[in-house]
Design an enzyme around this catalytic site. Structure first.
Site, PDB file in Angstrom:
ATOM      1  N   CYS A  55      -3.296   4.365  -3.720  1.00  0.00           N
ATOM      2  CA  CYS A  55      -3.281   5.030  -4.917  1.00  0.00           C
ATOM      3  C   CYS A  55      -3.801   6.487  -4.608  1.00  0.00           C
ATOM      4  CB  CYS A  55      -3.901   4.503  -6.176  1.00  0.00           C
ATOM      5  SG  CYS A  55      -2.880   3.060  -6.569  1.00  0.00           S
ATOM      6  N   THR A  56      -3.332   7.253  -3.804  1.00  0.00           N
ATOM      7  CA  THR A  56      -3.678   8.649  -3.358  1.00  0.00           C
ATOM      8  C   THR A  56      -2.675   9.734  -3.703  1.00  0.00           C
ATOM      9  OG1 THR A  56      -4.878   7.475  -1.822  1.00  0.00           O
ATOM     10  CG2 THR A  56      -4.490   9.531  -1.353  1.00  0.00           C
ATOM     11  N   THR A  57      -3.159  10.832  -3.564  1.00  0.00           N
ATOM     12  CA  THR A  57      -2.106  12.085  -3.830  1.00  0.00           C
ATOM     13  C   THR A  57      -2.477  13.243  -2.560  1.00  0.00           C
ATOM     14  OG1 THR A  57      -1.037  13.347  -5.301  1.00  0.00           O
ATOM     15  CG2 THR A  57      -3.435  13.633  -5.152  1.00  0.00           C
TER      16      THR A  57
END
Length: 578
Positions: free
Chosen positions: A394-396
């Site tokens: 869960c990263t951007t």
């Protein structure tokens, strides 16, 4: 002859003259482009894009999350790495979590009682994103910070329409959102996930963002917001406090550098994924991949072998160098890479004999190779195995190049989906679960200690060609970021692909016990790899794009000087430019 249908999605490449942004969401992409059109530079656009993503993609990033930014300013001929990655609160200790056994599923190695290192108040790390963004603005910003925050404030206060990805992600994270009620109040209207088109409004977050625009970093790290975070921790058994907040500073560092086929690659020297990306490419530099057919058995065999050697060193040696000696220079030494390359058999897998064990178990007890022989530091008497982080995907990531060809590659994360699940009442601040990136067992290089940096997978990379700006790339996707970024860079440099082609091309991943193979790769190639001794598993790419990591990048076309921007083909990812 195909025996089943194969899904082969793609997206059009964006080709523009002046400036381009590649990111996770169309709203954030347009915000970045608007800032460029308004006279902002690449850093301004990255700051505005990043804060906007905190609003429209809150499961992946947060103003209290963590990140790394690599910046190249062309006129100054200056490159810096800004590290605002995972740090433990000062009160953290190596034995603060009770380990109850081996993790059966997921990216980690040990299961912690009540998943206390992954969800809830004790999982919270020291916030980094706001400090990192404000530090970048102090160094390189040309537009007022308040102007850069305006779009994020707008979409928090007025709301943004939930798309199907948003609705699905909220539904998947409902247990944690409900468990810590403030998050549920914000995103679960009437107790249910939103339907597509529903507006998600975050009034408290808008107020906090407005304060950051006016006051800078101190709006989060001191004063009322910091006090509210401290009080939330005290009420619920957390250990983050106002001292941790007030003392936090983003680090401005010289990038770590490596050369690949004459291109200079720049990344973060912090304990992250970049070191492993660069080592993989260093090893591959001994082989003429461009003479092989792309995604052929010979190509993928060499890539897998190089990757497995790099991950062996990652799991054996890499941790926070402020807490134990770490042979970063040795790991990315060209001489060391050539030594490893000479050991690779061109026709047979050499690192699969331990395949019934997880790679970090097989490697960490007795390292395969010895980077200390190539490192200027004295060899430590005892090497504490690093072990990988338990980081989720869960990263951007977002990449920006502006009209002056300044470049930014920035990766930010809330760590797990919606971080810790805790939103501090009255502030809108979602706290990350940064403690999950540490090894919860004492005695390892990546074990917990107060104010220590945890090993993470973020891998933003910039590339220079003949000393001039060329490429910005990175990805979300947990441990699978690392192989995919090495793949994309190799696709561009070795195989002459444009950035969208390089991102769309099928990939493999060798970070774990199995070698995961993109389902689009020829079945005969998969069989050939198995005959070579690789432990292969074909991975279908789900509609949400979670099979492998999800790169985004912008490059300068050497032939025309135009910007080319690309994103992974799934979901809401979008590149825009002008």
């Amino acid at each position: 002859m195909n025996t089943h249908s194969v899904w082969r999605p793609d997206k059009d490449e964006v080709v523009v003259e002046h400036g381009a942004v590649a990111t996770a969401h169309p709203i954030a992409a347009q915000v970045g482009v608007d800032i460029l059109k308004s006279g902002g530079n690449a850093v301004d656009a990255a700051i505005a894009t990043g804060f906007c993503l905190n609003v429209v993609e809150p499961w992946n990033s947060s103003i209290a999350g963590h990140g790394q930014m690599i910046v190249h300013m062309t006129a100054e001929r200056r490159s810096v790495a800004i590290d605002y990655g995972h740090r433990a609160p000062r009160a953290a200790t190596a034995d603060m979590f009770r380990v109850v056994g081996q993790m059966v599923e997921g990216n980690g190695i040990y299961e912690v009682e009540d998943r206390a290192n992954a969800v809830g108040h004790r999982s919270v790390g020291v916030p980094g994103v706001t400090a990192g963004m404000c530090r970048a603005h102090e160094l390189f910003g040309v537009l007022p910070l308040e102007q850069l925050l305006e779009p994020a404030v707008h979409y928090a206060r007025e709301g943004f329409e939930a798309d199907p990805t948003t609705c699905l992600t909220i539904a998947m994270n409902m247990p944690n959102l409900v468990r810590y009620g403030e998050a549920a109040r914000i995103v679960l209207a009437d107790g249910y996930p939103p339907l597509p088109g529903t507006k998600i409004v975050q009034q408290d977050l808008a107020d906090t963002l407005e304060r950051i625009g006016r006051e800078g970093k101190d709006a989060l790290y001191r004063g009322e917001v910091a006090a509210a975070i401290d009080e939330e921790m005290k009420r619920n058994g957390g250990i983050l406090n106002t001292r941790d907040m007030a003392g936090y500073e983003a680090q401005v560092l010289d990038p770590v550098r490596a050369t690949y086929r004459g291109y200079e690659l720049l990344g973060s020297p912090a304990p992250s994924g970049t070191i492993t990306v660069l080592q993989t490419l260093n090893i591959l530099g001994s082989f003429d991949l461009g003479q092989l057919a792309h995604a052929s058995p010979e190509h993928l065999h060499l890539f897998t072998e190089a990757t497995r050697h790099a991950f062996a060193d990652r799991y054996s040696f890499v941790g926070d160098p402020d807490f134990q000696p770490t042979p970063f220079d040795g790991i990315i030494s060209p001489e060391y890479a050539r030594e490893i390359a000479r050991s690779i058999d061109r026709v047979a897998a050499s690192l699969e004999e331990e395949r019934e064990l997880q790679p970090w178990v097989a490697y960490s007890g007795s390292p395969l190779n010895d980077p200390w022989r190539y490192d200027p530091q004295p060899r430590p008497e005892r090497n504490a195995p690093a072990s990988p982080p338990s980081e989720g995907d869960c990263t951007t990531h977002f990449s920006v190049i502006d009209r002056d060809r300044n470049m930014v590659a920035c990766t930010q994360t809330a760590v797990g989906g919606f971080g810790s699940g805790v939103v501090v009442p009255g502030t809108g601040v979602l706290l990350s679960n940064g403690m999950v990136v540490f090894n919860p067992m004492p005695g390892a290089a990546n074990s917990i200690a107060g104010y220590k940096r945890g090993l993470n997978n973020m891998s933003p990379v910039l590339a220079l060609r003949d000393g001039k700006p060329f490429l910005s790339v990175g990805a979300p996707g947990g441990r699978r970021i690392i192989c995919r970024i090495a793949h994309v860079i190799s696709n561009v440099i070795d195989f002459g692909m444009s950035i969208q082609e390089a991102i769309t091309a099928p990939s493999i991943d060798a970070a774990e016990r199995e070698t995961f193979i993109d389902h689009r790769i020829d079945p005969q190639t998969v069989k050939a790899l198995a005959r070579m001794g690789h432990n292969v598993e074909v991975v279908p790419e789900p509609f949400t794009g979670g099979g492998f990591s999800r790169p985004r990048g912008v490059m300068i076309d050497p032939a025309t000087g135009l910007l080319r921007a690309g994103v992974q083909p799934f979901g809401t990812d979008e590149a825009r430019g002008y």
